[in-house]
Design a protein around this motif. Structure first.
Motif, PDB file in Angstrom:
ATOM      1  N   MET A 154       0.833  -1.197   0.000  1.00  0.00           N
ATOM      2  CA  MET A 154       0.000   0.000   0.000  1.00  0.00           C
ATOM      3  C   MET A 154       0.867   1.246   0.000  1.00  0.00           C
ATOM      4  O   MET A 154       0.627   2.184  -0.760  1.00  0.00           O
ATOM      5  CB  MET A 154      -0.926  -0.024   1.218  1.00  0.00           C
ATOM      6  CG  MET A 154      -1.881   1.142   1.334  1.00  0.00           C
ATOM      7  SD  MET A 154      -1.140   2.643   2.014  1.00  0.00           S
ATOM      8  CE  MET A 154      -0.709   2.076   3.644  1.00  0.00           C
ATOM      9  N   LEU A 214     -10.672   9.523   1.804  1.00  0.00           N
ATOM     10  CA  LEU A 214      -9.731   8.484   2.238  1.00  0.00           C
ATOM     11  C   LEU A 214      -9.989   8.066   3.684  1.00  0.00           C
ATOM     12  O   LEU A 214      -9.626   6.962   4.086  1.00  0.00           O
ATOM     13  CB  LEU A 214      -8.280   8.960   2.076  1.00  0.00           C
ATOM     14  CG  LEU A 214      -7.817   9.170   0.639  1.00  0.00           C
ATOM     15  CD1 LEU A 214      -6.368   9.651   0.596  1.00  0.00           C
ATOM     16  CD2 LEU A 214      -7.948   7.893  -0.186  1.00  0.00           C
ATOM     17  N   SER A 215     -10.633   8.942   4.473  1.00  0.00           N
ATOM     18  CA  SER A 215     -10.905   8.587   5.870  1.00  0.00           C
ATOM     19  C   SER A 215     -11.960   7.491   5.973  1.00  0.00           C
ATOM     20  O   SER A 215     -12.150   6.911   7.037  1.00  0.00           O
ATOM     21  CB  SER A 215     -11.334   9.816   6.674  1.00  0.00           C
ATOM     22  OG  SER A 215     -12.611  10.268   6.257  1.00  0.00           O
ATOM     23  N   ALA A 216     -12.653   7.195   4.869  1.00  0.00           N
ATOM     24  CA  ALA A 216     -13.624   6.095   4.862  1.00  0.00           C
ATOM     25  C   ALA A 216     -12.947   4.770   4.490  1.00  0.00           C
ATOM     26  O   ALA A 216     -13.608   3.736   4.403  1.00  0.00           O
ATOM     27  CB  ALA A 216     -14.755   6.379   3.872  1.00  0.00           C
ATOM     28  N   THR A 217     -11.653   4.788   4.239  1.00  0.00           N
ATOM     29  CA  THR A 217     -10.910   3.560   3.920  1.00  0.00           C
ATOM     30  C   THR A 217     -10.089   3.157   5.149  1.00  0.00           C
ATOM     31  O   THR A 217      -9.932   3.949   6.076  1.00  0.00           O
ATOM     32  CB  THR A 217      -9.957   3.774   2.733  1.00  0.00           C
ATOM     33  OG1 THR A 217      -8.914   4.668   3.140  1.00  0.00           O
ATOM     34  CG2 THR A 217     -10.679   4.370   1.523  1.00  0.00           C
ATOM     35  N   PRO A 218      -9.534   1.928   5.139  1.00  0.00           N
ATOM     36  CA  PRO A 218      -8.750   1.484   6.296  1.00  0.00           C
ATOM     37  C   PRO A 218      -7.425   2.233   6.471  1.00  0.00           C
ATOM     38  O   PRO A 218      -6.814   2.164   7.530  1.00  0.00           O
ATOM     39  CB  PRO A 218      -8.469   0.004   5.989  1.00  0.00           C
ATOM     40  CG  PRO A 218      -9.457  -0.384   4.963  1.00  0.00           C
ATOM     41  CD  PRO A 218      -9.764   0.835   4.183  1.00  0.00           C
ATOM     42  N   ILE A 219      -6.973   2.932   5.441  1.00  0.00           N
ATOM     43  CA  ILE A 219      -5.674   3.606   5.517  1.00  0.00           C
ATOM     44  C   ILE A 219      -5.747   4.783   6.482  1.00  0.00           C
ATOM     45  O   ILE A 219      -6.693   5.575   6.418  1.00  0.00           O
ATOM     46  CB  ILE A 219      -5.221   4.075   4.118  1.00  0.00           C
ATOM     47  CG1 ILE A 219      -3.894   4.819   4.204  1.00  0.00           C
ATOM     48  CG2 ILE A 219      -6.215   4.937   3.417  1.00  0.00           C
ATOM     49  CD1 ILE A 219      -2.763   4.008   3.760  1.00  0.00           C
TER      50      ILE A 219
END
Lengths: 249, 235
Positions: free
Chosen positions: A4, A88-93
């Motif tokens: 990633m 991006l805050s809705a992804t696991p990163i």
């Protein structure tokens, strides 16, 4: 996780290279300026030291500021304003990891500019680097310092317009009063006093000593004043960034 | 999933007031309400992008809370990505974020965006962008999906294509979708969440709502209840 981070870094670098304005401003312009000034003033001494002993650290600082403080801060504010980090805050990163990659990209670009300047100095102007290890290590530390400043500015400022205006308002005076192009000693006393609160000026001072250790003894007070100023600045900036980060959370 | 007494305050504005409901997969839940009713705020709390002032969201029937971001897919009201990024690069990047994901080529074929993979995302038409957003929302095979006004700004053909693909992608999925198009909510959703001024007017089966309202026209019911008012967006 590593896959990633590598993918994110690849994207960061590709996107950067697709924006020629950034490349021109943060890398090419300082390099060509260095070539130009080197050809014009390569044989001139300044304050008892050679042109290159003064201006290689200086141009390195300019590249650093353009690629890290301006570029990184601009990107962080712009991406924040567009809503990229929100998506991006809705992804696991984690946001921290994304910021880490952005900052690492800035580190690589600053390092690239630094290497280009050194190669030009050695092969175009036949410059000998007195303390290569000390200078390179000091420069790497300065890159990290500048990236912290740039990243912090990106966290503190919310709007791209505000960031651009602030950079325009501050960058030119900081550039002129950094002693990296026009010698500060040629400027009025009031300008020289203002330079005392210019981080570019102090970073240049510190790197000049790292380039040639003999310079330390010629201005011990000036060197330590620069060190204290730079450390103080990053502490104060860190406090403000910490408060803003907690508030946003 | 279960939503328990969610409240959200912004300074002196009560954006959400005690919202509670429960749904299970597979369901298509239409989230409706006037502008400023709290739809986006509620969806963003469920997505984990915003935190509620009080209340809880329980996903334990679907997944463990610590795995939430691995198991949800989202389309925000405004989706922005890095400028100068190609569609294929975006898909690869998002794929790298998840432990389990679809094959990119499979998704592109399903959404008919293979021919656009080397185009820049920000140069695509609105309909194409939403297809790419759908691909990104479903890339991790999500169990729960949140779509915030995904069909706003799309022409009727693009909306039709969007729904066709959405139904193909949903497989035992709990889907929340906010929309201002009552005809599409009525056509495709079996459940609704109806908000007005931050309050929950109704949450449950659409059929039951029609029985309560003694009408089978969601547009007519909406205009009657919400009065066609536009209060501005506090989301």
């Amino acid at each position: 996780m590593m896959a990633m981070l590598i993918e994110q870094l690849k994207v960061e670098i590709k996107v950067y290279l697709r924006q020629p304005f950034y490349l021109l401003f943060s890398l090419l312009m300082p390099v060509f300026s260095f070539l130009f000034f080197g050809m014009m003033y390569g044989n001139v001494d300044y304050n008892g030291f050679s042109f290159f002993a003064n201006y290689i650290p200086g141009f390195s600082v300019i590249i650093l500021f353009a690629s890290s403080v301006y570029n990184i801060g601009n990107q962080v504010v712009g991406d924040k304003e567009k809503g990229i980090y929100k998506r991006l805050s809705a992804t696991p990163i984690s946001l921290g990891r994304i910021m880490g990659v952005v900052v690492f990209k800035g580190f690589l670009l600053a390092l690239l500019g630094f290497v280009i300047i050194l190669l030009l100095a050695v092969f175009r102007f036949n410059v000998t680097i007195p303390n290569p290890v000390i200078y390179c290590v000091s420069y790497v530390v300065t890159i990290v310092y500048s990236l912290c400043l740039g990243f912090g500015a990106g966290i503190l400022i919310d709007k791209l317009n505000t960031y651009s205006a602030a950079m325009m308002a501050f960058f030119m005076p900081m550039f002129i009063l950094s002693d990296t192009t026009i010698p500060l000693s040629m400027m009025p006393g009031s300008f020289q006093k203002v330079a005392m609160i210019n981080p570019l000026y102090h970073m240049t001072n510190v790197l000049r000593v790292a380039w040639d250790i003999e310079r330390y003894s010629s201005d011990v007070k000036g060197f330590w004043f620069s060190m204290v100023f730079l450390v103080g600045l990053i502490i104060v900036a860190g406090i403000f960034v910490g408060i803003k980060w907690k508030k946003k959370k | 999933m279960r939503v328990n007494n969610i409240k959200k305050d912004f300074k002196d504005v009560e954006a959400l007031k005690d919202i509670s409901f429960e749904f299970e997969a597979p369901s298509f839940v239409g989230v409706i309400g006037h502008n400023g009713s709290g739809k986006t705020t509620m969806l963003e709390i469920l997505m984990g992008i915003q935190t509620a002032t009080s209340g809880t969201v329980d996903y334990s029937n679907e997944f463990e809370l610590k795995d939430m971001k691995e198991n949800i897919g989202v389309i925000l009201q405004s989706n922005a990505f890095y400028s100068n990024m190609k569609v294929i690069e975006l898909l690869r990047l998002f794929k790298s974020y998840y432990k389990d994901s679809f094959d990119i080529n499979y998704l592109m074929e399903k959404l008919k965006i293979t021919d656009y993979q080397n185009k820049y995302y920000d140069k695509l038409s609105g309909g194409m962008k939403q297809k790419v957003n759908l691909a990104l929302a479903f890339i991790n095979k999500p169990k729960v999906v949140f779509l915030d006004e995904p069909t706003t700004g799309l022409d009727p053909r693009a909306r039709h294509d969007f729904w066709t693909v959405l139904k193909e992608l949903c497989n035992d999925t709990l889907l929340f979708l906010s929309s201002h198009y009552m005809e599409e909510v009525q056509k495709y959703c079996d459940k609704i969440v109806y908000l007005k001024d931050g309050e929950l007017l109704y949450a449950g089966a659409l059929d039951k709502f029609f029985d309560q309202q003694e009408s089978k026209d969601l547009s007519e019911i909406y205009l009657r209840i919400s009065g066609g008012k536009d209060d501005g967006d506090v989301d």
